[in-house]
Scaffold this active site. Structure first.
Site, PDB file in Angstrom:
ATOM      1  N   CYS A  45      33.767  40.928  41.261  1.00  0.00           N
ATOM      2  CA  CYS A  45      34.554  41.714  40.884  1.00  0.00           C
ATOM      3  C   CYS A  45      33.250  43.221  40.647  1.00  0.00           C
ATOM      4  O   CYS A  45      32.695  44.435  41.178  1.00  0.00           O
ATOM      5  CB  CYS A  45      34.885  41.990  39.708  1.00  0.00           C
TER       6      CYS A  45
HETATM    7  C1  BEZ Z   1      34.941  37.357  40.017  1.00  0.00           C
HETATM    8  O1  BEZ Z   1      34.954  38.619  40.516  1.00  0.00           O
HETATM    9  O2  BEZ Z   1      33.758  36.863  40.325  1.00  0.00           O
HETATM   10  C2  BEZ Z   1      36.242  36.988  40.371  1.00  0.00           C
HETATM   11  C3  BEZ Z   1      36.996  37.058  39.548  1.00  0.00           C
HETATM   12  C4  BEZ Z   1      38.483  36.364  39.643  1.00  0.00           C
HETATM   13  C5  BEZ Z   1      38.569  35.001  39.653  1.00  0.00           C
HETATM   14  C6  BEZ Z   1      37.447  34.242  40.513  1.00  0.00           C
HETATM   15  C7  BEZ Z   1      35.780  34.837  40.128  1.00  0.00           C
END
Ligand code: BEZ
Length: 210
Positions: A45
């Site tokens: 994210c």
């Molecule tokens: C991420 O943004 O890295 C992420 C968020 C939730 C689950 C897996 C990855």
């Protein structure tokens, strides 16, 4: 209920990192990219939001406003904003909606219980100036989206809204396009000049200006 192409994007009120908004008023007749992310302070994210901030001038050129959402609270978004700037190299320059009661995420069907928990998956809605949903994408939490693809689709939508053409597989801005099946070859030649007929239903023309 699922939101489909051509539906009016549901309006809502929410707190954001830029203050409270009512979505349709905030959008104010622009195009919008509305996208969800699973959680603050997560690696994928952070890269996605940093990239969106970096692409602000590309969105501006196309008359598009970006807005993100997650179910984390506003104070968390505000703390995370610094990291987004640090990692992506551009300060956060678009709002992130706080949705701790999940009201907006549920309206937009962004929470898919089979995907692990009650946070949002990676949804994207491209919404046009009349608030119609023109594209939806859903990515899993483990896969970051390609924001160049989002810009490419916006370019294709804006072109095909103005000119009777469609964009072919793997189209990139500036490359040839397909003449609308609704248009005769004679009319296409009169309008576009060069038209190459490969099949009666597949006719190429250089990309016209919108
Ligand atoms: C991420 O943004 O890295 C992420 C968020 C939730 C689950 C897996 C990855």
């Amino acid at each position: 209920m699922a939101i489909r192409l051509g539906d009016i994007a549901p309006d809502f009120s929410a707190e954001t990192t830029d203050g409270p908004i009512r979505f349709h008023d905030w959008k104010d007749g622009s195009w919008a990219v509305f996208f969800s992310h699973p959680a603050d302070f997560t690696p994928v994210c952070t890269t996605e939001l940093g990239r969106t901030a970096e692409l602000q001038s590309e969105f501006d050129k196309r008359g598009v406003k970006a807005i993100a959402i997650s179910v984390d609270p506003l104070e968390s978004h505000e703390k995370w904003a610094g990291d987004i700037g640090d990692v992506g190299g551009t300060d956060l320059n678009f709002p992130i909606i706080a949705d701790p009661d999940k009201a907006v995420s549920e309206t937009y069907d962004m929470i898919h219980p089979g995907e692990g928990d009650t946070s949002t998956v990676r949804s994207v809605f491209i919404i046009d100036p009349s608030n119609k949903v023109r594209l939806t994408l859903t990515y899993p939490k483990s896969v970051g989206r390609n924001f160049d693809e989002i810009l490419r689709v916006i370019d294709a939508l804006q072109l095909t809204d103005l000119v009777p053409v469609s964009t072919p597989v793997d189209w990139e801005p500036g490359s040839r396009v397909i003449v609308s099946p609704m248009m005769s070859t004679e009319d296409a030649q009169a309008r576009f000049g060069e038209v190459e007929e490969v099949k009666p239903y597949l006719r190429w023309t250089p990309q016209p200006s919108a």
